[in-house]
Design a protein around this motif. Structure first.
Motif, mmCIF file in Angstrom:
data_model
loop_
_atom_site.group_PDB
_atom_site.id
_atom_site.type_symbol
_atom_site.label_atom_id
_atom_site.label_comp_id
_atom_site.label_asym_id
_atom_site.label_seq_id
_atom_site.Cartn_x
_atom_site.Cartn_y
_atom_site.Cartn_z
ATOM 1 N N THR A 109 10.446 6.593 -7.638
ATOM 2 C CA THR A 109 10.396 8.059 -7.642
ATOM 3 C C THR A 109 11.441 8.613 -8.600
ATOM 4 O O THR A 109 11.179 9.554 -9.368
ATOM 5 C CB THR A 109 10.640 8.613 -6.222
ATOM 6 O OG1 THR A 109 9.603 8.136 -5.349
ATOM 7 C CG2 THR A 109 10.639 10.133 -6.212
ATOM 8 N N TRP A 110 12.627 8.016 -8.586
ATOM 9 C CA TRP A 110 13.706 8.431 -9.495
ATOM 10 C C TRP A 110 13.375 8.056 -10.944
ATOM 11 O O TRP A 110 13.516 8.875 -11.845
ATOM 12 C CB TRP A 110 15.004 7.757 -9.059
ATOM 13 C CG TRP A 110 16.191 8.096 -9.908
ATOM 14 C CD1 TRP A 110 17.067 9.128 -9.725
ATOM 15 C CD2 TRP A 110 16.643 7.383 -11.075
ATOM 16 N NE1 TRP A 110 18.031 9.120 -10.709
ATOM 17 C CE2 TRP A 110 17.797 8.064 -11.553
ATOM 18 C CE3 TRP A 110 16.191 6.263 -11.754
ATOM 19 C CZ2 TRP A 110 18.503 7.643 -12.682
ATOM 20 C CZ3 TRP A 110 16.886 5.841 -12.888
ATOM 21 C CH2 TRP A 110 18.023 6.522 -13.344
ATOM 22 N N ASP A 115 4.167 12.036 -0.623
ATOM 23 C CA ASP A 115 5.474 12.685 -0.510
ATOM 24 C C ASP A 115 5.643 13.680 -1.651
ATOM 25 O O ASP A 115 5.516 13.313 -2.824
ATOM 26 C CB ASP A 115 6.570 11.625 -0.570
ATOM 27 C CG ASP A 115 7.963 12.188 -0.316
ATOM 28 O OD1 ASP A 115 8.147 13.414 -0.439
ATOM 29 O OD2 ASP A 115 8.867 11.383 -0.026
ATOM 30 N N PRO A 116 5.942 14.942 -1.370
ATOM 31 C CA PRO A 116 6.119 15.928 -2.437
ATOM 32 C C PRO A 116 7.169 15.527 -3.469
ATOM 33 O O PRO A 116 7.073 15.917 -4.633
ATOM 34 C CB PRO A 116 6.544 17.191 -1.669
ATOM 35 C CG PRO A 116 5.973 17.005 -0.295
ATOM 36 C CD PRO A 116 6.065 15.541 -0.021
ATOM 37 N N ALA A 117 8.157 14.731 -3.054
ATOM 38 C CA ALA A 117 9.204 14.308 -3.981
ATOM 39 C C ALA A 117 8.652 13.419 -5.091
ATOM 40 O O ALA A 117 9.205 13.377 -6.198
ATOM 41 C CB ALA A 117 10.309 13.559 -3.221
ATOM 42 N N VAL A 118 7.557 12.727 -4.811
ATOM 43 C CA VAL A 118 6.947 11.846 -5.819
ATOM 44 C C VAL A 118 6.242 12.655 -6.897
ATOM 45 O O VAL A 118 6.239 12.283 -8.078
ATOM 46 C CB VAL A 118 5.960 10.865 -5.142
ATOM 47 C CG1 VAL A 118 5.177 10.079 -6.187
ATOM 48 C CG2 VAL A 118 6.717 9.919 -4.214
ATOM 49 N N ASP A 120 0.867 -1.179 0.000
ATOM 50 C CA ASP A 120 0.000 0.000 0.000
ATOM 51 C C ASP A 120 0.906 1.232 0.000
ATOM 52 O O ASP A 120 1.579 1.526 0.987
ATOM 53 C CB ASP A 120 -0.891 0.003 1.242
ATOM 54 C CG ASP A 120 -1.897 1.150 1.242
ATOM 55 O OD1 ASP A 120 -1.770 2.054 0.388
ATOM 56 O OD2 ASP A 120 -2.796 1.139 2.098
ATOM 57 N N LEU A 121 0.928 1.948 -1.122
ATOM 58 C CA LEU A 121 1.820 3.091 -1.289
ATOM 59 C C LEU A 121 1.111 4.426 -1.083
ATOM 60 O O LEU A 121 1.642 5.474 -1.463
ATOM 61 C CB LEU A 121 2.446 3.057 -2.688
ATOM 62 C CG LEU A 121 3.165 1.774 -3.090
ATOM 63 C CD1 LEU A 121 3.789 1.951 -4.469
ATOM 64 C CD2 LEU A 121 4.230 1.398 -2.071
ATOM 65 N N THR A 122 -0.061 4.398 -0.499
ATOM 66 C CA THR A 122 -0.861 5.615 -0.363
ATOM 67 C C THR A 122 -0.098 6.726 0.353
ATOM 68 O O THR A 122 -0.111 7.887 -0.080
ATOM 69 C CB THR A 122 -2.168 5.317 0.393
ATOM 70 O OG1 THR A 122 -2.850 4.229 -0.261
ATOM 71 C CG2 THR A 122 -3.079 6.533 0.396
ATOM 72 N N GLN A 123 0.585 6.389 1.423
ATOM 73 C CA GLN A 123 1.346 7.404 2.162
ATOM 74 C C GLN A 123 2.554 7.887 1.374
ATOM 75 O O GLN A 123 2.895 9.074 1.395
ATOM 76 C CB GLN A 123 1.777 6.846 3.527
ATOM 77 C CG GLN A 123 0.632 6.623 4.501
ATOM 78 C CD GLN A 123 -0.164 7.894 4.754
ATOM 79 O OE1 GLN A 123 0.385 8.983 4.980
ATOM 80 N NE2 GLN A 123 -1.496 7.772 4.702
ATOM 81 N N TYR A 124 3.205 6.958 0.671
ATOM 82 C CA TYR A 124 4.358 7.349 -0.143
ATOM 83 C C TYR A 124 3.942 8.319 -1.253
ATOM 84 O O TYR A 124 4.686 9.231 -1.615
ATOM 85 C CB TYR A 124 5.020 6.120 -0.760
ATOM 86 C CG TYR A 124 5.749 5.243 0.228
ATOM 87 C CD1 TYR A 124 7.030 5.569 0.658
ATOM 88 C CD2 TYR A 124 5.161 4.084 0.727
ATOM 89 C CE1 TYR A 124 7.711 4.766 1.567
ATOM 90 C CE2 TYR A 124 5.836 3.275 1.634
ATOM 91 C CZ TYR A 124 7.115 3.619 2.053
ATOM 92 O OH TYR A 124 7.784 2.828 2.946
#
Length: 440
Positions: free
Chosen positions: A339-340, A129-132, A122-126
């Protein structure tokens, strides 16, 4: 399938080891341990990329660059399955053991199935992240990666269906290039005029091999005419409405009456080969075929889909990089890598290598974006056409079965074995039975 980038890789089956020390090596595709050895040192994560040809080379290049710049993470790249189409069954089998990857390239239409598996992260919190830069992804991509509020992966590829046409064949038949306001009647007329039985040339093609490639091209015609695939609650099939009958009726007229439709029964998609060899006037496809057409030196043009009453709605199939749980360190490492990988700069390089569309709006503002448009003639039309991709295929675990029933109806109709209403009614009855199964 998303259709997006189909792939052709294979992967050998790993032998089970009897020794206790050997059992520790049964991990995620690379032989690295699933637990204790990851407690220190670089975090090792495995990616099943599902790519081939230029895409496989591009992802390998990017992974090597990431590994060099991130010594605390080691990304291991594997194909995962013989084809991208075969990734889901391969992954489903792997999820019954510890031999599943940390990340896998999977079609967006499979998201409902994947979200139900407890090993899917579950990546909901990730995603917050503003970086995403989650809001920078197109809305259709975010929708395809989210199931009932749960984010299961990062957007990998976005596409949409357009019409590719052979400029020489149209000119030979005295036909002007399609205009932005063209209709399906125009499409049928052009197909008929470019068909030449003597030379084995057809106006266009349609798959009858029983897969999603036969079905997803039908949905834009249905949507444009005011119809839909399933009811809003996804409990009933509605594709057999007047809109569905009209859509399939058009194709039947082209196949039976005009004989302008090459019926492609080959899973290898012979229709594309016909287009590459100059024996097909028009081809419904997307950005994934442009590198092949350039390699074959096809003089092609690109147009948005014909419209119905001014509606040129198309179909899009966003694909995802889905993340699976082994431990928290590996999930975090997977999100760092994705993200990268999905950042605008890396994506522009991927796009130049593969002809894929921009998955982020910000990519279109990069200095090198114009070079990408120049490299792939017609890609700007396809990119702009994302605005016509307003709906995705129904997010239900039963969609593959529904699709199979519709594919059968299409084949029976185009082969002259059934009329559109009868074929679609039978498919709808089978679909309703499948949708009635609990958990659909």
């Amino acid at each position: 399938m998303s259709r997006a980038l189909t792939a052709t890789q294979g992967r050998p089956i790993r032998r089970a080891l009897a020794a206790v020390t050997g059992l520790a090596l049964l991990a995620t595709g690379c032989g690295s341990p699933a637990g204790s050895e990851q407690a220190s040192g670089p975090v090792r994560i495995t990616v099943w990329d599902g790519q081939s040809d230029a895409a496989a080379k591009s992802i390998a290049k990017l992974v090597a660059r990431f590994n060099q710049a991130h010594p605390d993470i080691k990304v291991i790249l594997e194909s995962g399955a013989a084809t991208a189409d075969g990734m889901l069954p391969k992954l489903t089998a792997a999820l019954t053991s510890d031999a599943y990857p940390d990340i896998a390239y999977l079609y967006g239409s499979w998201a409902p199935n994947l979200a139900r598996n407890p090993k899917t992260a579950d990546l909901t919190q990730y995603a917050k992240d503003p970086a995403v830069g989650w809001a920078d992804f197109w809305a259709s991509e975010r929708e395809a990666a989210t199931v009932e509020g749960k984010v299961i992966g990062f957007p990998a590829v976005v596409d949409n269906m357009v019409v590719l046409y052979n400029k020489k064949l149209l000119a030979k038949a005295g036909i002007e290039a399609p205009k932005p306001d063209w209709t399906w009647d125009d499409f049928r007329a052009i197909a008929k005029k470019t068909t030449d039985a003597g030379s084995g040339t057809f106006g266009t093609t349609w798959a009858i091999s029983g897969g999603e490639e036969a079905v997803w091209g039908l949905w834009p015609l249905v949507w444009q005419a005011g119809g839909d695939v399933l009811s809003p609650d996804r409990k009933k099939a509605v594709f057999n409405s007047a809109a569905g009958q009209q859509a399939l009726g058009l194709l039947r007229g082209m196949a039976i009456d005009d004989k302008s439709l090459y019926l492609d029964s080959s899973p290898a998609e012979k229709g594309q080969k016909l287009f590459e060899s100059g024996r097909l006037g028009m081809f419904l496809a997307g950005p994934w075929v442009l590198p092949d057409l350039q390699a074959a030196k096809v003089d092609y043009g690109v147009a948005q889909l014909p419209g119905t009453n001014g509606n040129h709605e198309t179909v899009s199939g966003p694909d995802n990089w889905v993340v699976f749980k082994h431990d928290d360190r590996r999930v975090k490492a997977a999100t760092t890598f994705l993200t990268w990988l999905t950042a605008a700069e890396q994506q522009l390089e991927w796009m130049k290598d593969t002809g894929s569309l921009p998955i982020r709006e910000s990519i279109t503002k990069l200095p090198g974006y114009q070079d990408y448009l120049t490299k792939y003639p017609g890609i700007e039309v396809i990119s702009t056409n994302l605005a016509n991709a307003k709906r995705v295929r129904p997010p239900t675990t039963r969609y593959p079965r529904v699709s199979a029933f519709v594919a059968e109806a299409i084949a029976q109709t185009l082969l002259g074995k059934a009329d559109p209403k009868t074929a679609l009614d039978e498919a709808a009855a089978k679909a309703d039975a499948a949708l009635a199964v609990p958990g659909s």
